[in-house]
Design a protein around this motif. Structure first.
Motif, PDB file in Angstrom:
ATOM      1  N   HIS A  78       0.840  -1.196   0.000  1.00 28.72           N
ATOM      2  CA  HIS A  78       0.000   0.000   0.000  1.00 28.72           C
ATOM      3  C   HIS A  78       0.875   1.247   0.000  1.00 28.72           C
ATOM      4  O   HIS A  78       1.967   1.258   0.570  1.00 28.72           O
ATOM      5  N   TYR A  79       0.348   2.285  -0.614  1.00 27.60           N
ATOM      6  CA  TYR A  79       1.139   3.499  -0.853  1.00 27.60           C
ATOM      7  C   TYR A  79       0.863   4.546   0.228  1.00 27.60           C
ATOM      8  O   TYR A  79       1.272   4.375   1.368  1.00 27.60           O
ATOM      9  N   VAL A  80       0.171   5.616  -0.094  1.00 21.01           N
ATOM     10  CA  VAL A  80      -0.049   6.689   0.867  1.00 21.01           C
ATOM     11  C   VAL A  80      -1.532   6.827   1.193  1.00 21.01           C
ATOM     12  O   VAL A  80      -2.402   6.339   0.473  1.00 21.01           O
ATOM     13  N   ASP A  81      -1.800   7.519   2.287  1.00 21.87           N
ATOM     14  CA  ASP A  81      -3.175   7.774   2.718  1.00 21.87           C
ATOM     15  C   ASP A  81      -3.663   9.040   2.015  1.00 21.87           C
ATOM     16  O   ASP A  81      -3.453  10.150   2.490  1.00 21.87           O
ATOM     17  N   PHE A  82      -4.292   8.849   0.881  1.00 20.87           N
ATOM     18  CA  PHE A  82      -4.768   9.960   0.050  1.00 20.87           C
ATOM     19  C   PHE A  82      -6.297   9.903   0.021  1.00 20.87           C
ATOM     20  O   PHE A  82      -6.883   8.845  -0.229  1.00 20.87           O
ATOM     21  N   ARG A  83      -6.946  11.041   0.255  1.00 24.60           N
ATOM     22  CA  ARG A  83      -8.405  11.076   0.359  1.00 24.60           C
ATOM     23  C   ARG A  83      -8.988  12.142  -0.558  1.00 24.60           C
ATOM     24  O   ARG A  83      -8.507  13.279  -0.600  1.00 24.60           O
ATOM     25  N   LEU A  84     -10.042  11.751  -1.258  1.00 26.43           N
ATOM     26  CA  LEU A  84     -10.695  12.693  -2.167  1.00 26.43           C
ATOM     27  C   LEU A  84     -11.444  13.790  -1.420  1.00 26.43           C
ATOM     28  O   LEU A  84     -11.725  14.858  -1.991  1.00 26.43           O
ATOM     29  N   ASP A  85     -11.771  13.553  -0.153  1.00 26.80           N
ATOM     30  CA  ASP A  85     -12.469  14.584   0.618  1.00 26.80           C
ATOM     31  C   ASP A  85     -11.509  15.485   1.385  1.00 26.80           C
ATOM     32  O   ASP A  85     -11.943  16.330   2.171  1.00 26.80           O
ATOM     33  N   ASP A  86     -10.217  15.297   1.167  1.00 25.23           N
ATOM     34  CA  ASP A  86      -9.221  16.144   1.823  1.00 25.23           C
ATOM     35  C   ASP A  86      -8.031  16.303   0.882  1.00 25.23           C
ATOM     36  O   ASP A  86      -6.914  15.889   1.175  1.00 25.23           O
ATOM     37  N   LEU A  87      -8.271  16.928  -0.255  1.00 22.54           N
ATOM     38  CA  LEU A  87      -7.254  17.018  -1.304  1.00 22.54           C
ATOM     39  C   LEU A  87      -6.183  18.040  -0.949  1.00 22.54           C
ATOM     40  O   LEU A  87      -6.493  19.175  -0.565  1.00 22.54           O
ATOM     41  N   PRO A  88      -4.899  17.652  -1.057  1.00 20.50           N
ATOM     42  CA  PRO A  88      -3.819  18.620  -0.820  1.00 20.50           C
ATOM     43  C   PRO A  88      -3.800  19.669  -1.921  1.00 20.50           C
ATOM     44  O   PRO A  88      -4.138  19.387  -3.072  1.00 20.50           O
ATOM     45  N   GLN A  89      -3.401  20.862  -1.576  1.00 15.92           N
ATOM     46  CA  GLN A  89      -3.416  21.970  -2.542  1.00 15.92           C
ATOM     47  C   GLN A  89      -2.144  21.978  -3.374  1.00 15.92           C
ATOM     48  O   GLN A  89      -1.035  21.959  -2.849  1.00 15.92           O
ATOM     49  N   PHE A  90      -2.305  21.984  -4.662  1.00 18.57           N
ATOM     50  CA  PHE A  90      -1.208  21.968  -5.627  1.00 18.57           C
ATOM     51  C   PHE A  90      -0.199  23.079  -5.323  1.00 18.57           C
ATOM     52  O   PHE A  90      -0.549  24.253  -5.211  1.00 18.57           O
ATOM     53  N   GLY A  91       1.084  22.693  -5.152  1.00 20.48           N
ATOM     54  CA  GLY A  91       2.147  23.668  -4.949  1.00 20.48           C
ATOM     55  C   GLY A  91       2.096  24.421  -3.645  1.00 20.48           C
ATOM     56  O   GLY A  91       2.747  25.466  -3.508  1.00 20.48           O
ATOM     57  N   SER A  92       1.374  23.879  -2.649  1.00 21.75           N
ATOM     58  CA  SER A  92       1.103  24.657  -1.440  1.00 21.75           C
ATOM     59  C   SER A  92       2.214  24.640  -0.402  1.00 21.75           C
ATOM     60  O   SER A  92       2.210  25.456   0.504  1.00 21.75           O
ATOM     61  N   SER A  93       3.168  23.703  -0.487  1.00 21.23           N
ATOM     62  CA  SER A  93       4.224  23.617   0.522  1.00 21.23           C
ATOM     63  C   SER A  93       5.508  23.126  -0.121  1.00 21.23           C
ATOM     64  O   SER A  93       5.558  22.857  -1.321  1.00 21.23           O
ATOM     65  N   THR A  94       6.535  22.962   0.691  1.00 16.07           N
ATOM     66  CA  THR A  94       7.823  22.513   0.156  1.00 16.07           C
ATOM     67  C   THR A  94       7.741  21.098  -0.398  1.00 16.07           C
ATOM     68  O   THR A  94       8.534  20.734  -1.267  1.00 16.07           O
ATOM     69  N   THR A  95       6.813  20.292   0.103  1.00 13.70           N
ATOM     70  CA  THR A  95       6.649  18.933  -0.418  1.00 13.70           C
ATOM     71  C   THR A  95       5.744  18.921  -1.652  1.00 13.70           C
ATOM     72  O   THR A  95       5.405  17.840  -2.149  1.00 13.70           O
ATOM     73  N   CYS A  96       5.369  20.085  -2.125  1.00 16.24           N
ATOM     74  CA  CYS A  96       4.560  20.202  -3.336  1.00 16.24           C
ATOM     75  C   CYS A  96       5.299  21.028  -4.383  1.00 16.24           C
ATOM     76  O   CYS A  96       4.678  21.697  -5.232  1.00 16.24           O
TER      77      CYS A  96
END
Length: 615
Positions: free
Chosen positions: A231-249
């Motif tokens: 299994h990969y990462v805990d990614f949720r459609l109801d809590d989408l990370p914002q594109f380019g929003s942090s250093t990990t983006c």
């Protein structure tokens, strides 16, 4: 092993199987005159980790790149395959950039590999309830394929990632496991050209995580294929990370999708086969539950230390790999660090993705090649025996050839049938934003072909293998198999964006070959993790039946060996999953042999006649 020790072995095995099902007991008791109760010989003692070994094969050899190599020709259009993988244009979310697995599965058991492509939604499609259609193509035996998806009932399993093949109910028909953003789907082969969704009935519906690489393997030796799911990462459609929003983006100073860094990982799962059509989660009990929640991508079972017990390799994106050493009793110990495959040679964590296994030096041991990100290079671990590996990425030439590419599906493959495995790798970035002249990088990337120099080194001959592999694409999964039963291996590549590509070798020197399809009788009907050693003259090659591997993909389960100028083989040594050995002598080349456990060769056929539709 002498007769008395073999008898003691059988007595101990029978005693341990008093409560086992008929299948497991049958596997121990059926012993013919050509069978013994031992597996591969234990690898010779390896030196300490800090002392690198140099196999005898690593002697000065002439440069093989001067020998004409076949051109890898794109034959996709002539096959009749009309498939397109869904892809959003900007790839703003990591879940949109990781799919694209391909599986070769002879689902109707006619002796010709069929092809299954997975498909995936975009986030926008998923939020609006729009699905993406995966596809199963039937091999027509004439160089073409027919879409049989709707009849087979495998078109809409889920937000599909990859696929692997196993026979979980031991009925002799290959079943299909699809990994999903949201769990897994198990398709039971009905034996009539159709599949049934057996996920819930098998006890697998509780898996709701982002599943990636999966592999079947009988880790406890009871004759039934168990299932491991990374299994990969805990990614949720109801809590989408914002594109380019942090250093990990961000990457190289530009805004990109977020992850996997900055996201939470998900634990892996091992499902034990209950021998009644159901599975039980035994991850924690077995010691493979991934308590650190690393970012799992690919998994394969293999006996890496040749001790007769299955081990498990799991690649983790940006984190140390797991190499679980099995004890044959159902539990494992992580040897990732002690074996040398957990990290790079300098102790760095890498973006581990696809797995290629192969005996590239004819030592009888499976070495490991793992694809990586563009600021790294493919990691090449030579198997030195006794669960010790040497990182030979740099001295082998693999590092130099693969640096700067984002690698995915990979394989050791003998396109020339000369008896030496070369290395083939498909590439493609995860960020469309990389198509920027200021970054000196591209989203679409060519494929790579590295020639085995027979001395432990590889040479990049990508530009010598024709223009098709130089076409830049966003590739993901890749599977190898003899699609047309003529002794030539094809590469089936699924691209994240657009249509797939099927590459076929054309021209070059004509060499002999031999192929084996192994069948268990009542146990492990697909003979997963059985091995064949083929001897021609002074050369001995080793192949293993593997479920899963590459990246999200499944190779043809038949074992193919190039034989060079040899028109027959002196000996084929078959080591079945339960450890018994069967010897086949003096076999004619250029044939497909079906070998059933305890019965030797039950059928054979010559290669298919020349097809004018094919190069």
């Amino acid at each position: 092993m002498n007769l008395s020790s073999g008898s003691r072995y059988l007595k101990s095995r029978i005693a341990g199987l008093r409560s086992a099902p008929l299948c497991a007991i049958f596997c121990v008791l059926v012993v013919g005159s050509t069978l013994t109760a031992t597996g591969f010989a234990q690898a010779p003692h390896a030196p300490a980790r800090q002392r690198k070994t140099t196999p005898a094969a690593e002697k000065q050899q002439p440069d093989r790149s001067s020998i004409p190599y076949p051109e890898l020709v794109d034959i996709t259009a002539s096959t009749g395959i009309q498939f397109n993988h869904v892809s959003s244009s900007d790839q703003k979310f990591i879940v949109e950039s990781m799919s694209g697995g391909v599986a070769l599965i002879d689902y109707d058991r006619d002796g010709w590999p069929d092809i299954y492509f997975t498909n995936a939604q975009s986030v926008e499609m998923a939020l609006h309830g729009v699905k993406a259609r995966s596809a199963l193509y039937h091999n027509n035996h004439d160089g073409t394929f027919t879409d049989v998806t709707d009849k087979a009932g495998v078109g809409y399993p889920c937000w599909a990632m990859g696929a692997s093949v196993g026979d979980y109910n031991n009925d002799g028909w290959p079943d299909l496991l699809v990994t999903c953003f949201g769990g897994v789907v198990l398709y039971r082969n009905n034996g009539d050209g159709t599949f049934s969704d057996a996920t819930k009935a098998a006890g697998l519906a509780g898996d709701t995580q982002w599943a990636t690489g999966a592999a079947f393997g009988d880790y406890d030796g009871d004759g039934w294929a168990d299932l491991f799911v990374a299994h990969y990462v805990d990614f949720r459609l109801d809590d989408l990370p914002q594109f380019g929003s942090s250093t990990t983006c961000k990457y190289m100073g530009i805004d990109v999708q977020c992850g996997p860094r900055g996201l939470q990982g998900s634990p892996d799962t091992l499902y034990h086969n209950n021998r009644d059509g159901t599975f039980t989660d035994v991850s924690k009990k077995a010691g493979v539950d991934d308590p650190e929640h690393r970012f799992g991508l690919t998994a394969v079972w293999s006996d890496f230390d040749n001790d007769g017990k299955l081990d498990l390799l799991v690649t983790n994106d940006g984190q140390p790999n797991y190499l679980y050493q099995g004890n044959g009793r159902g539990t494992f110990e992580d040897a990732g660090f002690t074996s040398g495959v957990g990290l790079s040679e300098d102790g760095a964590r890498q973006a581990n993705m696809g797995i290629a296994l192969g005996d590239y030096l004819h030592t009888g041991r499976m070495s490991i090649l793992i694809s990586h990100f563009d600021n790294e290079y493919a990691a090449f671990y030579r198997n030195d025996g006794n669960m010790i590996f040497s990182d030979v990425s740099l001295p082998s030439g693999v590092a130099r050839a693969t640096k700067g590419y984002v690698g995915w599906g990979d394989a050791f493959v003998d396109f020339t049938n000369d008896g030496w495995q070369d290395f083939f790798l498909v590439n493609g970035h995860v960020y469309p934003q990389m198509d920027n002249p200021l970054l000196h990088a591209t989203y679409r990337q060519p494929k790579l072909l590295l020639l085995n120099q027979r001395d432990g080194k590889f040479k990049d001959i990508s530009t010598q293998a024709g223009p098709a592999i130089q076409i830049p694409q966003v590739s993901r999964g890749m599977a190898i198999g003899d699609l047309f039963n003529d002794g030539r291996l094809e590469a089936v590549i699924e691209n994240l964006a657009g249509s797939p590509m099927i590459l076929r070798p054309e021209g070059g020197l004509l060499h002999h070959w031999i192929s084996f399809q192994l069948e268990g009788v009542q146990c492990n009907r697909l003979a997963l993790n059985a091995r064949v050693q083929v001897t021609t003259g002074s050369m001995t090659q080793t192949g293993e039946v593997i479920s899963g591997g590459s990246y999200l993909s499944q190779n043809d389960l038949r074992l193919h060996f190039g034989l060079g100028d040899h028109s027959r083989i002196e000996k084929a040594r078959v080591v079945w999953p339960d450890g018994k050995i069967e010897i086949l002598n003096n076999l004619v080349a250029d044939r497909f042999y079906v070998v059933r456990e305890g019965n030797g060769v039950i059928s054979l056929q010559p290669s298919a006649p020349r097809n004018p539709k094919l190069p």
